[in-house]
Design an enzyme around this catalytic site. Sequence first.
Site, PDB file in Angstrom:
ATOM      1  CB  SER A 467      -0.940  -0.020   1.214  1.00 41.22           C
ATOM      2  OG  SER A 467      -1.852   1.056   1.155  1.00 41.22           O
ATOM      3  CB  THR A 468       1.237   4.133   2.326  1.00 36.52           C
ATOM      4  OG1 THR A 468      -0.171   4.274   2.447  1.00 36.52           O
ATOM      5  CG2 THR A 468       1.900   5.499   2.304  1.00 36.52           C
ATOM      6  CG  HIS A 493      -4.137  -0.819  -0.985  1.00 31.41           C
ATOM      7  ND1 HIS A 493      -3.896  -0.795   0.371  1.00 31.41           N
ATOM      8  CD2 HIS A 493      -4.703  -2.023  -1.230  1.00 31.41           C
ATOM      9  CE1 HIS A 493      -4.298  -1.923   0.914  1.00 31.41           C
ATOM     10  NE2 HIS A 493      -4.782  -2.688  -0.042  1.00 31.41           N
ATOM     11  CG  MET A 587      -2.369   3.255   5.402  1.00 29.60           C
ATOM     12  SD  MET A 587      -2.912   4.961   5.537  1.00 29.60           S
ATOM     13  CE  MET A 587      -4.158   5.007   4.254  1.00 29.60           C
ATOM     14  CG  ASP A 590      -5.828  -5.444   2.447  1.00 27.72           C
ATOM     15  OD1 ASP A 590      -6.436  -6.496   2.711  1.00 27.72           O
ATOM     16  OD2 ASP A 590      -5.655  -5.027   1.287  1.00 27.72           O
TER      17      ASP A 590
END
Length: 649
Positions: A467-468, A493, A587, A590
Site C-alpha cells: 500500500s503506502t 492499493h 498503512m 490489509d
Amino acid sequence: MRIKEDMEIKPSLDDVQKSADEHLTKLTVMVSEIIGINLQGKETLVQTRLMRRVRKLGLQSLDDYYTYFEENKDLEIRELISIVTTHTTDFFRESGHFDYLYNHLFPQLALTNQPINIWSAGCSSGQEVYSIAITFLEYIRSIKGTNSVGLKFKVIGTDIDANSILECREGIYPIRSLRGLKTELVERYFDIGAGPLLGKVRVKDIVWQLCEFRECNITNKPVNLGTFNAIFARNMFIYFYPKLIVKSLQHIYEHLVDNGILFVGYSETIPNKAVPFLSLGKSIYKKQPPKLKVGPWVSESSTSAKASLIRVLIVDDSPTIRKLIGKVISSDPLFEVAGEAFNPIEAEQILKKGGIDLITLDINMPGMDGITYLRKIQGTQHPPIVMISTISFEQANRDLQCFALGAVDYIEKPENLDILSKAEEILSVLRAVASSKVPIDEGSFSGSIITYNAMSSSQDLIALGASTGGPAALQVVLEQFPSNSPPTLIVQHLPKGFSGEFAKSLSLSTQIRVVEAIDGTLLAPGFAYLAPGGRHMKVEAEQEGLRLVLTDEPFASNHKPSVNYLFQSIAVLKGTYRVSAAILTGMGKDGAEGLKAIRDRGFYTVAQDEKSSVVFGMPKVAIEIGGAVDISPISKIAEQLFKEFHKKK
C-alpha cells in the site's frame, strides 16, 4: 323476550373490536411519545407483541390488559417499552467501526495517555458494548511493551429498556451468537458454559470489568454520564421522528469531547446542518465547534501545544480546494495547517522559513506543475509529499512519475470535488506518513539478478501485497526477478486510473512482463499480474493451471483490490504448489490475515522490516499475528522469495 334482553346487554363483536382498537391506539401513541419511535402503521406488530404479554399475565384480551396497565402504570410502563422496542444485535456488527477504533481512534488517543471513555447509546442486549471493550483489549495487545499499556478505559452502555440492561449486565449469550468470530477471540474473551449454562457463553471478567450499563432515554437529556471520546448511536435514528433525531444529536454533541467521534448505523445519515458534525466517511462523524477555525483545539498562547502538532503545507491552485483540504486537516487534533500555496513556486518561499512536516501537492498548476517540482527536489532533504490531485486517463502515465520521483502516496480528488467525502482517507494517509521517519529511497536495489530453475514436478507462484510506499518498494523487488520467474500476483492499493499505467512503468525496469490483470487469464511464467484499481483479484485452480478471477463481490476490507482477498485464495489451493508471499510497506492491516493463512498452509512468507518501510503498518500486523516466516529489508525481499524455490520439495 329473554333472548332480546340478552342481546341488548351483551356487547357486539364490532363493539369489542372497536374497544380493543382504541386501547391499542392509546397504548401505541403513549409509548411512541415516550421513546420517540414512530410506530404509525405498525399497530399489528405492536398488537402481536402485546398479546404475548396478555397471555403471560393470564388475561383474556387487550381490554383486560389496558385495565391492568392503568392500575399498574408505574411498573408496567417499563414492560410496555420493552415489548415494543427491538433488542437484537450481534457481536462486531458493522465491523468497519471497530476497525476505525483499532486503526485510528485508539492510536490517536493513546498519544495523549488520557483516560478513554466511550458511550454506547441504545446498546440493546450489550453485544456492542462488549465488542468495543474487546477491540480495546486487542489494541492493547498490539502495543504490549509500550507506555500505552497503562491506558485507562471505560465503555458505558445505555438503553431505554430496563430488561435489556439487566441482560447486558449478565453478559451471558447463546454460543451461536459467536459464529463468525475468530477462534482466538472466543478463547481470550469468553467462557464456554456448562451445566445450567450449557449452550451459552459468558464474557470473561477482563472484558466485563471495562463495561458499565445504565437505563437511559437518549431523547431526554442524559445526566451524570460525563463526556466521551466516542459515542455509538447506531441504528436508532432510523426509527425516530425528525425532531427527536435533532434533539438526540444535540444531547450527543454535548457529551462528546472536542473532535470526538460519532458512529451511526451504515444505513443512517445525520442532518449535520442542525448539529455541527464533519463526515469522516461511511457513517462516521467528528464533532466540530460551531465555527470551524484552523487548529481550534490549540490556544494561541499555547506555544508548546502548537509545537507538538504536525504542520501541513497545502499546495493547490484552487482556493476552494485548499480551503476544503484545510478543513479536513484541521478536524484532526494531530495536525495544523501551517500554510497554503498557489503553486510550488509560492511553496518554496514558505518552506524556506522551516517548520513544515508534511506537504499535500496537486499536479496541474500554473507556473510549475507538481511533477516538475518533484523532479526539481529529487535527492534533496524535503518534507514527505502526499499527492492530492485529479487523475486524467490521458495523463496517467505522467502522473505515475510522482511515485518514482518520491511522492509517498496519491489520493484522487473526487469527480464532484467533494473533498470532505475523502476526509478519512486523507487523514489516514497523513497520519501514516507523519509517523514514518524513513527516507523514501531507503533500501535500493544492488543491481544483481536472481537465478531460478523451475521444477517440473511442481507449480510455483509468488504473491506480493503493498500500500503506502508500495510503488517504489515493488520496483526494488521486481527489478531482481529473472525473466523466467514464476507467475507473480500483485495487489497494490492504487486509484482506478493508475493500475494499467503503473504495470507498464514497472515493465520498463524489470526482466519480466508486468501487466494489468484481465479476468480469465491463465497464469504463465515470466509474467506479473497487477490487480486493477477498484476490483478484487483471486486465483482458481483448473485442469489447465491457475486462472485469474476479477470480481466486485463484497469483501470485509476497506480496500479494493484487497491483499487479503488474493492471499486467502492462494491459501486454499490444492495440488503440488510452492508459494512464496511477501507483504510490503503500507498503512492498516490489509493482507496480514491472508499472509498468516498462507503460512499456516505451509508456504513461505516474508514481511518487509520497519527500517525500510515507508509505513510499517501492514507488515507490523502480519508479524504480530505470526504471519511472517522471515522479516527482511526491501532490498533482500526478492532473494528471500526465491530462496524457498531453491529447496527440494
